[in-house]
Write an enzyme that holds these catalytic residues in place. Structure first.
Site, PDB file in Angstrom:
ATOM      1  N   LEU A  47      71.454  11.613  18.058  1.00 16.01           N
ATOM      2  CA  LEU A  47      72.138  12.344  16.847  1.00 16.01           C
ATOM      3  C   LEU A  47      71.440  12.584  15.792  1.00 16.01           C
ATOM      4  O   LEU A  47      72.008  12.844  14.732  1.00 16.01           O
ATOM      5  CB  LEU A  47      73.619  12.002  16.807  1.00 16.01           C
ATOM      6  CG  LEU A  47      74.507  12.256  18.073  1.00 16.01           C
ATOM      7  CD1 LEU A  47      76.171  11.495  17.567  1.00 16.01           C
ATOM      8  CD2 LEU A  47      74.785  13.523  18.490  1.00 16.01           C
ATOM      9  N   TYR A  94      51.901  16.399  16.760  1.00 18.50           N
ATOM     10  CA  TYR A  94      53.258  16.817  17.670  1.00 18.50           C
ATOM     11  C   TYR A  94      52.549  17.001  19.007  1.00 18.50           C
ATOM     12  O   TYR A  94      53.098  16.492  20.165  1.00 18.50           O
ATOM     13  CB  TYR A  94      54.096  17.841  17.114  1.00 18.50           C
ATOM     14  CG  TYR A  94      55.033  18.570  18.043  1.00 18.50           C
ATOM     15  CD1 TYR A  94      55.993  17.949  18.438  1.00 18.50           C
ATOM     16  CD2 TYR A  94      54.705  19.756  18.607  1.00 18.50           C
ATOM     17  CE1 TYR A  94      56.926  18.422  19.174  1.00 18.50           C
ATOM     18  CE2 TYR A  94      55.653  20.455  19.645  1.00 18.50           C
ATOM     19  CZ  TYR A  94      56.883  19.658  19.926  1.00 18.50           C
ATOM     20  OH  TYR A  94      57.730  20.271  20.807  1.00 18.50           O
ATOM     21  N   SER A 115      55.107  21.470  25.539  1.00 13.31           N
ATOM     22  CA  SER A 115      55.146  22.416  24.620  1.00 13.31           C
ATOM     23  C   SER A 115      53.587  23.248  24.539  1.00 13.31           C
ATOM     24  O   SER A 115      52.695  22.630  24.941  1.00 13.31           O
ATOM     25  CB  SER A 115      55.266  21.882  23.232  1.00 13.31           C
ATOM     26  OG  SER A 115      54.812  22.892  22.179  1.00 13.31           O
ATOM     27  N   ARG A 129      52.551  35.607  18.730  1.00 15.22           N
ATOM     28  CA  ARG A 129      53.535  34.493  19.620  1.00 15.22           C
ATOM     29  C   ARG A 129      54.221  35.166  20.729  1.00 15.22           C
ATOM     30  O   ARG A 129      54.360  36.408  20.813  1.00 15.22           O
ATOM     31  CB  ARG A 129      54.210  33.907  18.563  1.00 15.22           C
ATOM     32  CG  ARG A 129      53.732  33.020  17.480  1.00 15.22           C
ATOM     33  CD  ARG A 129      52.879  31.536  18.115  1.00 15.22           C
ATOM     34  NE  ARG A 129      52.417  31.024  16.947  1.00 15.22           N
ATOM     35  CZ  ARG A 129      51.138  31.325  16.480  1.00 15.22           C
ATOM     36  NH1 ARG A 129      50.494  32.170  16.821  1.00 15.22           N
ATOM     37  NH2 ARG A 129      50.706  30.283  15.171  1.00 15.22           N
ATOM     38  N   ALA A 159      63.391  14.378  21.726  1.00 17.47           N
ATOM     39  CA  ALA A 159      61.807  14.332  20.895  1.00 17.47           C
ATOM     40  C   ALA A 159      62.174  14.738  19.485  1.00 17.47           C
ATOM     41  O   ALA A 159      62.909  15.306  19.010  1.00 17.47           O
ATOM     42  CB  ALA A 159      60.665  15.366  21.474  1.00 17.47           C
ATOM     43  N   LYS A 215      52.625  15.086  22.885  1.00 15.28           N
ATOM     44  CA  LYS A 215      53.306  15.588  24.222  1.00 15.28           C
ATOM     45  C   LYS A 215      52.257  15.753  25.236  1.00 15.28           C
ATOM     46  O   LYS A 215      52.488  15.335  26.424  1.00 15.28           O
ATOM     47  CB  LYS A 215      53.414  17.393  23.840  1.00 15.28           C
ATOM     48  CG  LYS A 215      54.616  17.725  23.184  1.00 15.28           C
ATOM     49  CD  LYS A 215      56.114  17.224  23.879  1.00 15.28           C
ATOM     50  CE  LYS A 215      57.326  17.315  23.030  1.00 15.28           C
ATOM     51  NZ  LYS A 215      58.352  17.131  23.753  1.00 15.28           N
TER      52      LYS A 215
END
Ligand code: UFG
Length: 323
Positions: free
Chosen positions: A38, A146, A122, A223, A80, A150
């Site tokens: 959480l 980041y 990702s 994108r 993550a 990954k």
């Protein structure tokens, strides 16, 4: 597999992608155990039909107990830390959470014989490739922490598959966006293009376009936006792929995107059409670390997982965000 329903441990199941994935798994008849600390998730999107545990997947002993007691067949690892700028400011936190704690989960799963894992990876693993579309053979060259975390966990999955006969799929998500009936993006601060654009259209506040001098058709960055419902369906497809008889031992990476590029300027026009409002655009310099174009080649997802995007047209994603 036996006759009993299969049990899936879903880390990060109180988050944006995790909650949509929980819904998809339950709708397909799987049992779902959500584990979430959480730190960025919300309990109000946890489906009643799922069991829920608060905690970290980094606690190896507890993980072994949970995996055994819940008779888990497959782990879907969505949990993550995922804010790119923060990852470069605090690499300690990102490596601790996305690599170290994830390795504890992987070891626990391996120790108790849970050998199927679906991992939320990702497009950030590719960095800033120059190719027009990106397939899974494109070299891994992350440009931020980041993305590096990954890559690191994907490499661990590959080694564990080779050494311990695990079966794993890393889903390399492109730009996940949109809302489902129950789940919407709730980041604070919100950095993502489409929610920011809608806010700008509705509030009249200025919107900053980061760079209009890229070598793209209209000068703004391209994108590949993929609807969160399609991403959830991809997680489900990967789970079912690993559960089927004869699923191969090994690690496979699979791109999950729409396969279509949308520029920032095209997104602005689409939001203006959908909201019937004008966006007050200011041109700002490029944002550090932003690649000019990231567009997925999704051939493998279609061939291997029999998955294809069903609701990822940009206009449809925008409509889902407007409500
Ligand atoms: N952009 C603007 N103005 C804004 C916000 C974004 O011009 O106010 C531009 C960005 O410069 C970029 C594009 O819109 O060119 C998309 O930006 P997002 O912040 O929505 O998404 P990113 O492509 O930067 O990153 C997202 C996820 C990452 C993931 C990556 C992989 O946030 O976690 O996609 O493709 F790694």
């Amino acid at each position: 597999m036996s006759e009993r329903a299969t049990s899936v441990l879903l880390t990060g199941g109180a988050g944006y992608i995790g909650a949509a994935t929980a819904d998809a798994l339950l709708a397909d008849g799987h049992r779902v155990v959500i584990l979430d600390d959480l730190s960025s998730g919300h309990t109000d999107t946890i489906p009643n039909e799922a069991s829920f545990k608060t905690g970290s997947y980094g606690e190896a002993d507890k993980m072994e107990e949970l995996l055994r007691d819940a008779r888990i067949d497959v782990v879907v690892h969505c949990g993550a830390k995922s804010i790119v700028a923060e990852s470069d400011e605090h690499p300690d936190r990102y490596f601790a959470n996305n690599v170290q704690a994830s390795l504890n989960l992987l070891n626990a799963a391996c120790n108790v014989g849970v050998k199927r894992i679906v991992f939320s990876s990702s497009a950030a693993v590719y960095g800033a490739p120059t190719s027009s579309t990106i397939n899974e053979a494109t070299p891994l060259a992350p440009v931020n922490t980041y993305g590096a975390t990954k890559v690191a966990f994907e490499l661990a999955l590959r080694s564990f598959a080779d050494a311990y006969e695990m079966q794993s799929v890393s889903l390399r998500y492109f730009n996940v966006a949109g809302s489902t009936e129950r789940v919407r993006e709730r980041h604070d601060p919100e950095t993502h293009l489409l929610p920011r654009l809608i806010h700008a259209a509705e509030s009249g506040e200025p919107f900053s376009i980061y760079g209009n001098d890229y070598a793209t058709p209209d000068g703004s960055a391209l994108r590949d936006y993929v609807h969160v419902g399609d991403v959830a369906a991809a997680n489900l497809a990967a789970v079912n792929y690993l559960l089927r008889d004869g699923a191969p031992v090994g690690h496979t990476a699979v791109n999950i995107g729409s396969g279509v590029g949308t520029s920032v300027k095209q997104a602005i026009s689409a939001v203006e059409r959908a909201t019937k409002r004008t966006v007050n655009v200011e041109v700002q310099p490029r944002r550090a670390g932003d690649p000019p174009r990231l567009i997925a080649d999704i051939t493998r997802a279609v061939a291997l997982l029999n998955w294809r995007p069903r609701q990822s047209e940009t206009t449809r994603i925008i409509r889902s965000l407007i409500g």
